[in-house]
Design an enzyme around this catalytic site. Structure first.
Site, short mmCIF file in Angstrom:
data_model
loop_
_atom_site.label_atom_id
_atom_site.label_comp_id
_atom_site.label_asym_id
_atom_site.label_seq_id
_atom_site.Cartn_x
_atom_site.Cartn_y
_atom_site.Cartn_z
N ARG A 143 -6.70 5.69 1.88
CA ARG A 143 -5.86 6.11 0.75
C ARG A 143 -6.72 6.32 -0.50
O ARG A 143 -6.46 7.21 -1.29
CB ARG A 143 -4.77 5.06 0.49
CG ARG A 143 -3.82 5.48 -0.62
CD ARG A 143 -2.60 4.59 -0.74
NE ARG A 143 -2.91 3.25 -1.21
CZ ARG A 143 -2.03 2.27 -1.33
NH1 ARG A 143 -0.77 2.46 -1.01
NH2 ARG A 143 -2.39 1.07 -1.76
N ARG A 149 -6.45 5.69 -7.03
CA ARG A 149 -6.23 4.30 -7.43
C ARG A 149 -7.55 3.54 -7.38
O ARG A 149 -8.16 3.42 -6.32
CB ARG A 149 -5.22 3.63 -6.48
CG ARG A 149 -3.79 3.94 -6.84
CD ARG A 149 -2.83 3.30 -5.89
NE ARG A 149 -2.98 1.85 -5.74
CZ ARG A 149 -2.11 1.08 -5.11
NH1 ARG A 149 -1.03 1.62 -4.58
NH2 ARG A 149 -2.32 -0.21 -5.00
P1 B4P Z 1 1.28 1.04 1.78
O1 B4P Z 1 1.13 0.06 2.86
O2 B4P Z 1 2.57 1.74 1.67
O3 B4P Z 1 0.86 0.24 0.51
P2 B4P Z 1 1.53 -1.08 -0.07
O4 B4P Z 1 1.65 -2.18 0.94
O5 B4P Z 1 2.83 -0.67 -0.74
O6 B4P Z 1 0.48 -1.35 -1.16
P3 B4P Z 1 -0.12 -2.40 -2.16
O7 B4P Z 1 0.27 -3.80 -1.79
O8 B4P Z 1 -1.53 -2.04 -2.19
O9 B4P Z 1 0.37 -2.00 -3.56
P4 B4P Z 1 1.19 -2.53 -4.79
O10 B4P Z 1 1.45 -1.27 -5.51
O11 B4P Z 1 2.37 -3.36 -4.41
O12 B4P Z 1 0.19 2.14 1.95
C1 B4P Z 1 -1.14 1.90 2.32
C2 B4P Z 1 -1.70 3.09 3.07
O13 B4P Z 1 -1.42 2.93 4.45
C3 B4P Z 1 -1.09 4.46 2.68
O14 B4P Z 1 -2.10 5.38 2.55
C4 B4P Z 1 -0.18 4.81 3.86
O15 B4P Z 1 -0.10 6.18 4.10
C5 B4P Z 1 -0.87 4.10 5.02
N1 B4P Z 1 0.05 3.69 6.07
C6 B4P Z 1 1.27 3.09 5.90
N2 B4P Z 1 1.83 2.82 7.09
C7 B4P Z 1 0.92 3.24 8.06
C8 B4P Z 1 0.89 3.23 9.49
N3 B4P Z 1 1.92 2.74 10.21
N4 B4P Z 1 -0.20 3.71 10.12
C9 B4P Z 1 -1.24 4.22 9.42
N5 B4P Z 1 -1.28 4.27 8.06
C10 B4P Z 1 -0.21 3.77 7.39
O16 B4P Z 1 0.21 -3.50 -5.61
C11 B4P Z 1 -0.92 -3.08 -6.32
C12 B4P Z 1 -1.40 -4.14 -7.31
O17 B4P Z 1 -0.41 -4.33 -8.36
C13 B4P Z 1 -1.63 -5.56 -6.77
O18 B4P Z 1 -2.90 -5.74 -6.20
C14 B4P Z 1 -1.45 -6.42 -8.06
O19 B4P Z 1 -2.60 -6.39 -8.86
C15 B4P Z 1 -0.35 -5.69 -8.82
N6 B4P Z 1 1.00 -6.23 -8.54
C16 B4P Z 1 2.01 -5.53 -7.95
N7 B4P Z 1 3.10 -6.31 -7.84
C17 B4P Z 1 2.77 -7.53 -8.35
C18 B4P Z 1 3.47 -8.77 -8.48
N8 B4P Z 1 4.73 -8.92 -8.05
N9 B4P Z 1 2.81 -9.83 -9.03
C19 B4P Z 1 1.56 -9.71 -9.48
N10 B4P Z 1 0.83 -8.57 -9.37
C20 B4P Z 1 1.43 -7.49 -8.81
#
Ligand code: B4P
Length: 208
Positions: A143, A149
């Site tokens: 990604r 990002r």
């Molecule tokens: P996704 O898997 O969709 O990503 P995510 O779990 O939603 O992401 P993440 O935990 O990183 O992000 P967040 O914004 O919450 O996608 C990953 C990749 O995998 C994509 O490219 C997708 O296409 C691919 N993919 C998905 N399914 C697949 C499959 N079956 N096979 C192959 N590929 C696949 O957090 C970001 C940051 O924000 C954190 O690190 C933290 O600093 C902060 N943050 C957010 N929420 C917080 C909270 N509640 N408390 C404190 N900090 C927080």
């Protein structure tokens, strides 16, 4: 539409269905959330998206959050709790919420329970996606090639996010396990098949 309704005289009572999509970074929370909200008409609340919007708008909150996110650390609890509290208040008409990336600590989980309780509702189900560490790193690096990002580019930052998950977030499942609300779903393989597995778990409970 995903809410239970019953008739009491002429009154129509709606019960909200609130779902947490849980799992380590890169487990597919964002990917599957997009599909689930469209199928079930839930309001999507992703703290990651909310924080990235704050960063894009260069707000003081966004600037403060960016320094944590760029290092793969969790943003302080008070910041994300305040964001979620406002989002709940701003969506009084929602049939239910899908929480994506929240709660990420036990303090956040306890606060969420309180906020929902004040609104006469609660978490119905926690769907926990299970993906191996090797696959998480592979997905996030991929990604990072196109997402822009900063937290997806550097493998050390990605590993730090996984360490933060293990240290602070994994225990959130224990919190909801006490109430038997957690269902584990295999998060590796075909995206459509994973979506079907998640939908089945929701449908079973929605029929109950
Ligand atoms: P996704 O898997 O969709 O990503 P995510 O779990 O939603 O992401 P993440 O935990 O990183 O992000 P967040 O914004 O919450 O996608 C990953 C990749 O995998 C994509 O490219 C997708 O296409 C691919 N993919 C998905 N399914 C697949 C499959 N079956 N096979 C192959 N590929 C696949 O957090 C970001 C940051 O924000 C954190 O690190 C933290 O600093 C902060 N943050 C957010 N929420 C917080 C909270 N509640 N408390 C404190 N900090 C927080």
């Amino acid at each position: 539409m995903l809410y239970l309704s019953t008739h009491k005289g002429k009154e129509h009572i709606c019960i909200m269905f609130n779902l947490i999509l849980f799992g380590p970074p890169g487990s597919g929370k964002g990917t599957q959330s997009e599909r689930l909200i469209s199928k079930y008409g839930l309001k999507h609340l992703s703290t990651g998206d909310l924080l990235r919007n704050e960063i894009a708008g260069q707000s003081p909150l966004g600037l403060a959050a960016k320094s944590f996110m760029d290092k793969g650390q969790l943003v302080p609890d008070e910041v994300v709790i305040e964001m979620i509290s406002s989002a709940l208040d701003n969506n009084p008409q929602a049939n239910g919420f899908l929480f994506d990336g929240f709660p990420r600590t036990n303090a956040q989980a306890e606060e969420l329970d309180k906020l929902l309780h004040q609104k006469g509702t609660s978490i119905a189900l926690v769907l926990a996606l299970q993906v191996s560490e090797q696959e998480l790193i592979k997905r996030l690096l991929k990604r990072g090639l196109t997402s822009g990002r900063p937290d997806d580019v550097d493998e050390e930052v990605i590993r730090n996010r996984i360490v933060e998950y293990e240290k602070k977030t994994a225990a959130v499942a224990d919190h909801y396990n006490k109430y038997e609300k957690v269902v584990y779903v295999k998060g590796e393989g075909n995206i459509d098949e994973i979506f079907d597995s998640l939908s089945k778990e929701i449908d079973v409970r929605n029929r109950a």
